[in-house]
Write an enzyme that holds these catalytic residues in place. Structure first.
Site, PDB file in Angstrom:
ATOM      1  N   TYR A 111       0.721  -1.247  -0.087  1.00  0.00           N
ATOM      2  CA  TYR A 111       0.047  -0.097   0.008  1.00  0.00           C
ATOM      3  C   TYR A 111       0.910   1.065  -0.006  1.00  0.00           C
ATOM      4  O   TYR A 111       0.318   2.397  -0.142  1.00  0.00           O
ATOM      5  CB  TYR A 111      -0.799  -0.115   1.211  1.00  0.00           C
ATOM      6  CG  TYR A 111      -1.912  -1.111   1.499  1.00  0.00           C
ATOM      7  CD1 TYR A 111      -1.932  -1.900   0.461  1.00  0.00           C
ATOM      8  CD2 TYR A 111      -2.800  -1.362   2.648  1.00  0.00           C
ATOM      9  CE1 TYR A 111      -3.011  -3.156   0.381  1.00  0.00           C
ATOM     10  CE2 TYR A 111      -3.380  -2.374   2.684  1.00  0.00           C
ATOM     11  CZ  TYR A 111      -3.515  -3.343   1.715  1.00  0.00           C
ATOM     12  OH  TYR A 111      -4.519  -4.385   1.817  1.00  0.00           O
ATOM     13  N   HIS A 132       0.624 -11.439   2.497  1.00  0.00           N
ATOM     14  CA  HIS A 132      -0.400 -10.849   1.939  1.00  0.00           C
ATOM     15  C   HIS A 132      -1.191 -11.543   0.928  1.00  0.00           C
ATOM     16  O   HIS A 132      -2.380 -11.730   1.049  1.00  0.00           O
ATOM     17  CB  HIS A 132       0.262  -9.687   1.213  1.00  0.00           C
ATOM     18  CG  HIS A 132      -0.805  -8.485   0.675  1.00  0.00           C
ATOM     19  ND1 HIS A 132      -0.325  -7.283   0.557  1.00  0.00           N
ATOM     20  CD2 HIS A 132      -2.047  -8.446   0.565  1.00  0.00           C
ATOM     21  CE1 HIS A 132      -1.362  -6.252   0.297  1.00  0.00           C
ATOM     22  NE2 HIS A 132      -2.487  -7.170   0.249  1.00  0.00           N
TER      23      HIS A 132
END
Ligand SMILES: NC(=O)c1ccc[n+]([C@@H]2O[C@H](COP(=O)([O-])OP(=O)(O)OC[C@H]3O[C@@H](n4cnc5c(N)ncnc54)[C@H](OP(=O)(O)O)[C@@H]3O)[C@@H](O)[C@H]2O)c1
Length: 279
Positions: free
Chosen positions: A51, A109
């Site tokens: 991110y 992730h």
């Protein structure tokens, strides 16, 4: 001080029953939005290396003035860091970027099965937990077979599995798998992002019946399923209402009608963990 209901995880730690999604909040506006979420009462912030906003998350925490031990920071190891050494390096870099001496929750992730190194990444998280760099370790987007494999390899069960979960994709099977293993389900895109089913009759009718917003109905549906939703909003008013879901209860019929919106192709972008690669 915020007083949200909590879940107790299989490692004995607790998480608030709702967290704040920080993607794609970046730069000064992003930091301000994350700080505003803390002011609204969120105490779990979901970030990731990919991110590119761990610095903003750390800054927002410090600017908020809220004591460090009252906020839990969650971040994630990207696919390109799945080797054992690379994963440990990734964790240390996240600590530096966040400017923290401990990460509360650290996840893999995506499994990235074509790379086939997620077992190594899991071993690195086990080491990082033993070394005190990370409090709670878990995964994201893992299937039942992928969970079995990392548990068999290490004897350590993840505390969390963060999966795509919203009314169009209720994930009955994966929620059951997680529950049977004692893994807390977290929900990403909990409202279905831009395809949120706010106008679908089961959601709109319940919103009218309980005098709440459609977003609150969906987030309450998560809570009653036992899922920990991570809604994102850059808008302070929405941040406040999205967390205000603990003062009403959906009936069994309302719950079933919302779950009934599920469809086999309900994924937002085809993010099947068996095939999706995210480096
Ligand atoms: N592990 C993974 O692979 C993965 C993948 C995707 C996402 N995530 C995590 O999950 C978090 C949330 O997912 P998401 O952002 O994709 O989806 P989401 O939270 O379901 O939806 C966010 C969208 O809904 C809007 N919104 C928020 N509250 C609203 C309300 N009360 N009324 C109307 N619209 C509202 C937001 O707009 P405004 O901001 O303009 O209010 C934003 O466009 C991410 O931030 C990230 O932390 C993880």
């Amino acid at each position: 001080m915020s007083s949200l209901p909590t879940y107790t995880l299989n490692d004995g730690t607790t998480l608030p029953a709702i967290g704040f999604g920080t993607y794609p909040l970046r730069d000064d506006d992003g930091t301000a939005a994350i700080e505003s979420a803390l002011t609204a009462g969120y105490r779990l912030l979901d970030s990731a290396v990919n991110y590119e906003n761990e610095a903003e998350v750390g800054d927002a925490l410090r600017r908020s003035g809220i004591p460090r031990d009252e906020v839990q920071i969650q971040t994630k190891i990207p696919g390109r860091h799945h080797g054992y050494d690379e994963a440990l390096e990734s964790i240390r870099t996240s600590l530096e970027t966040l400017q923290l001496d401990r990460i509360d929750v650290h996840l893999i992730h995506w499994p990235n099965p074509s790379v086939d190194k997620y077992v190594e990444a899991w071993k690195a998280l086990v080491t990082a937990q033993q070394e005190g760099l990370v409090t709670t370790i878990g995964v994201s987007n893992f299937t039942a077979a992928q969970l079995d494999r990392i548990i068999d390899a290490t004897g350590v069960t993840p505390a969390v599995n963060q999966i795509e979960l919203h009314p169009y994709f209720p994930q009955d099977e994966m929620r059951k798998v997680n529950a049977e293993l004692g893994i807390q389900t977290e929900a990403w895109s909990p409202m279905g992002k831009r395809q949120a089913p706010f106008d679908e009759p089961p959601v709109a009718d319940a919103a009218r019946a309980h005098d709440v917003t459609p977003a609150q109905v969906i987030l309450r549906w998560h809570h009653q399923l036992g899922s920990l939703p991570l809604p994102k909003s850059a808008t302070p008013g929405r941040q406040r209402s999205n967390i205000d879901i603990f003062g009403f209860e959906l009936s069994e019929a309302e719950m079933n009608a919302i779950t009934g919106l599920g469809r086999p192709d309900g994924r937002l972008f085809g993010g099947d963990p068996n095939t999706h690669e995210e480096m």
